[in-house]
Design an enzyme around this catalytic site. Sequence first.
Site, mmCIF file in Angstrom:
data_model
loop_
_atom_site.group_PDB
_atom_site.id
_atom_site.type_symbol
_atom_site.label_atom_id
_atom_site.label_comp_id
_atom_site.label_asym_id
_atom_site.label_seq_id
_atom_site.Cartn_x
_atom_site.Cartn_y
_atom_site.Cartn_z
ATOM 1 N N HIS A 184 -9.216 23.238 -75.044
ATOM 2 C CA HIS A 184 -10.272 22.331 -74.597
ATOM 3 C C HIS A 184 -11.530 23.104 -74.221
ATOM 4 C CE1 HIS A 184 -12.303 19.986 -71.305
ATOM 5 N NE2 HIS A 184 -12.218 19.046 -72.220
ATOM 6 N N SER A 221 -10.914 14.117 -75.227
ATOM 7 C CA SER A 221 -10.809 15.463 -75.799
ATOM 8 C C SER A 221 -9.348 15.893 -75.923
ATOM 9 C CB SER A 221 -11.562 16.468 -74.920
ATOM 10 O OG SER A 221 -12.951 16.208 -74.912
ATOM 11 N N ARG A 267 -5.529 23.356 -72.272
ATOM 12 C CA ARG A 267 -6.792 23.477 -71.536
ATOM 13 C C ARG A 267 -7.628 24.629 -72.080
ATOM 14 N NH1 ARG A 267 -9.481 20.999 -67.859
ATOM 15 N NH2 ARG A 267 -7.769 19.527 -67.576
#
Length: 210
Positions: free
Chosen positions: A41, A15, A38
Amino acid sequence: MELEQILPKDIERRSFEIITKELGDRVLDPVNASVIKRVIHTTADFDYVQNLVFSREAVPLALKALREGTPIVTDTNMGMAGINKRALKKWGSEVYCFMSDEDVARAALEKGTTRAWAGVDKAAGLKEDCIFAIGNAPTALVRLYELVKEGRIKPRLIIAVPVGFVNVEAAKELILSLDVPYIVARGRKGGSNVAAAICNALLYQLPFPG
């Protein structure tokens, strides 16, 4: 579109590879990049490249606070659930959410405020300064702003990422005016998952001691 054959343990790594590729030639501040990636993500939303605003030295100061065992206060049980407790424990820290506490509910009713507002008041009564991770309630940000301006608290970091339409943007702008470390998601976007993702992005930059 064909499915990728990938082991479960490699999904997160893959990812982040995709995120890096899709960022293309957009250059992120290396100090803040892990937090931004993040959040992307967690949300699959690349708008956070522009939306996330960091005060000067926010990440280094936050890492210092976490290394010193500074507790995190969040405004939702969802946010609390999403923060890595094992990583926090390694640094002698913990996460609090006061939203379901009876005294907070009683104080909110008596004063005609929200539980989020009353929860910030309860956090102000702790014996140490905290990291605040607010992903849902703009009223929590308004109360934080007031307490900081009054000199009653000095947060080690304010993560201001509520999602919504009513007073959300204005409350975030209040935090941007403070002389405290902050990470703010400008605009309407955010959420408890984003608040937790930012906390984890910070925690994952620290080595596990011992």
